[in-house]
Design a protein around this motif. Structure first.
Motif, mmCIF file in Angstrom:
data_model
loop_
_atom_site.group_PDB
_atom_site.id
_atom_site.type_symbol
_atom_site.label_atom_id
_atom_site.label_comp_id
_atom_site.label_asym_id
_atom_site.label_seq_id
_atom_site.Cartn_x
_atom_site.Cartn_y
_atom_site.Cartn_z
ATOM 1 N N THR A 58 0.827 -1.202 0.000
ATOM 2 C CA THR A 58 0.000 0.000 0.000
ATOM 3 C C THR A 58 0.862 1.253 0.000
ATOM 4 O OG1 THR A 58 -1.953 1.014 1.009
ATOM 5 C CG2 THR A 58 -0.249 0.254 2.511
ATOM 6 N N VAL A 59 0.207 2.381 -0.196
ATOM 7 C CA VAL A 59 0.847 3.697 -0.137
ATOM 8 C C VAL A 59 -0.150 4.669 0.472
ATOM 9 C CG1 VAL A 59 0.127 4.328 -2.476
ATOM 10 C CG2 VAL A 59 2.107 5.451 -1.478
ATOM 11 N N ARG A 60 0.349 5.629 1.207
ATOM 12 C CA ARG A 60 -0.483 6.682 1.796
ATOM 13 C C ARG A 60 0.112 8.024 1.385
ATOM 14 N NH1 ARG A 60 -3.370 2.962 3.369
ATOM 15 N NH2 ARG A 60 -3.330 1.914 5.340
ATOM 16 N N LEU A 61 -0.687 9.048 1.445
ATOM 17 C CA LEU A 61 -0.220 10.385 1.108
ATOM 18 C C LEU A 61 -0.306 11.245 2.358
ATOM 19 C CD1 LEU A 61 0.789 12.043 -1.304
ATOM 20 C CD2 LEU A 61 -1.569 12.743 -1.699
ATOM 21 N N ASP A 62 0.795 11.940 2.693
ATOM 22 C CA ASP A 62 0.746 12.908 3.785
ATOM 23 C C ASP A 62 1.339 14.218 3.281
ATOM 24 O OD1 ASP A 62 3.537 12.711 3.961
ATOM 25 O OD2 ASP A 62 3.509 11.504 5.779
ATOM 26 N N GLU A 63 1.576 15.168 4.172
ATOM 27 C CA GLU A 63 2.029 16.494 3.757
ATOM 28 C C GLU A 63 3.392 16.486 3.063
ATOM 29 O OE1 GLU A 63 3.540 15.502 7.713
ATOM 30 O OE2 GLU A 63 1.501 15.559 6.966
ATOM 31 N N SER A 64 4.175 15.436 3.232
ATOM 32 C CA SER A 64 5.492 15.353 2.602
ATOM 33 C C SER A 64 5.490 14.578 1.295
ATOM 34 C CB SER A 64 6.483 14.691 3.566
ATOM 35 O OG SER A 64 6.602 15.461 4.734
ATOM 36 N N GLY A 65 4.363 13.984 0.919
ATOM 37 C CA GLY A 65 4.282 13.189 -0.304
ATOM 38 C C GLY A 65 3.945 11.742 0.005
ATOM 39 N N PRO A 66 4.189 10.845 -0.954
ATOM 40 C CA PRO A 66 3.842 9.436 -0.768
ATOM 41 C C PRO A 66 4.688 8.771 0.316
ATOM 42 C CG PRO A 66 4.218 9.919 -3.067
ATOM 43 C CD PRO A 66 4.678 11.105 -2.297
ATOM 44 N N LEU A 67 4.037 7.966 1.122
ATOM 45 C CA LEU A 67 4.680 7.145 2.130
ATOM 46 C C LEU A 67 4.334 5.706 1.766
ATOM 47 C CD1 LEU A 67 6.229 7.086 4.861
ATOM 48 C CD2 LEU A 67 3.978 7.038 5.957
ATOM 49 N N VAL A 68 5.316 4.942 1.318
ATOM 50 C CA VAL A 68 5.057 3.578 0.871
ATOM 51 C C VAL A 68 5.377 2.579 1.971
ATOM 52 C CG1 VAL A 68 5.407 4.037 -1.577
ATOM 53 C CG2 VAL A 68 7.344 3.339 -0.184
ATOM 54 N N VAL A 69 4.686 1.466 1.931
ATOM 55 C CA VAL A 69 4.951 0.345 2.822
ATOM 56 C C VAL A 69 5.619 -0.733 1.979
ATOM 57 C CG1 VAL A 69 3.922 -1.429 4.294
ATOM 58 C CG2 VAL A 69 2.984 0.894 4.272
ATOM 59 N N VAL A 70 6.696 -1.308 2.496
ATOM 60 C CA VAL A 70 7.410 -2.387 1.823
ATOM 61 C C VAL A 70 7.205 -3.650 2.643
ATOM 62 C CG1 VAL A 70 9.654 -3.222 1.013
ATOM 63 C CG2 VAL A 70 9.167 -0.767 0.999
ATOM 64 N N ALA A 71 6.614 -4.662 2.037
ATOM 65 C CA ALA A 71 6.387 -5.936 2.723
ATOM 66 C C ALA A 71 7.600 -6.838 2.541
ATOM 67 C CB ALA A 71 5.144 -6.621 2.171
ATOM 68 N N THR A 72 8.086 -7.388 3.648
ATOM 69 C CA THR A 72 9.139 -8.399 3.593
ATOM 70 C C THR A 72 8.567 -9.675 4.193
ATOM 71 O OG1 THR A 72 10.134 -8.035 5.774
ATOM 72 C CG2 THR A 72 10.838 -6.555 3.985
#
Length: 91
Positions: A58-72
């Motif tokens: 998934t990815v979320r958007l906050d005030e700094s831009g995209p915040l991605v989650v990396v699954a391991t």
């Protein structure tokens, strides 16, 4: 079918389904405003340790831009799109 989509600064980041086990783990794509493909995101080398990266769930958007989650295979981590910086444990 996209799992997550965020729009920021004239770009669109689309996260597709996480690849099946053994897939390349590059299921997040950034498009330009006109729809042209810009770049496929790749996780930081070694981000998954010896267990490897599964993909981007998934990815979320906050005030700094995209915040991605990396699954391991052992945990999920998060970081900024582009070069993953400010990497932290997600869960």
């Amino acid at each position: 079918m996209p799992r997550a989509v965020v729009v920021w600064g004239g770009r669109v980041l689309v996260v597709e389904a996480v690849p099946p086990d053994g897939g390349p783990g590059d299921n997040a794509l950034v498009f330009g405003a006109g729809g042209a493909e810009r770049v496929w995101l790749r996780a930081v080398p070694g981000a998954g340790g010896p267990y490897g990266v599964v993909g981007f769930p998934t990815v979320r958007l906050d005030e700094s831009g995209p915040l991605v989650v990396v699954a391991t295979r052992v945990a999920d981590i998060r970081g900024r799109a582009g070069i993953l910086v400010d990497v932290r444990t997600w869960r």
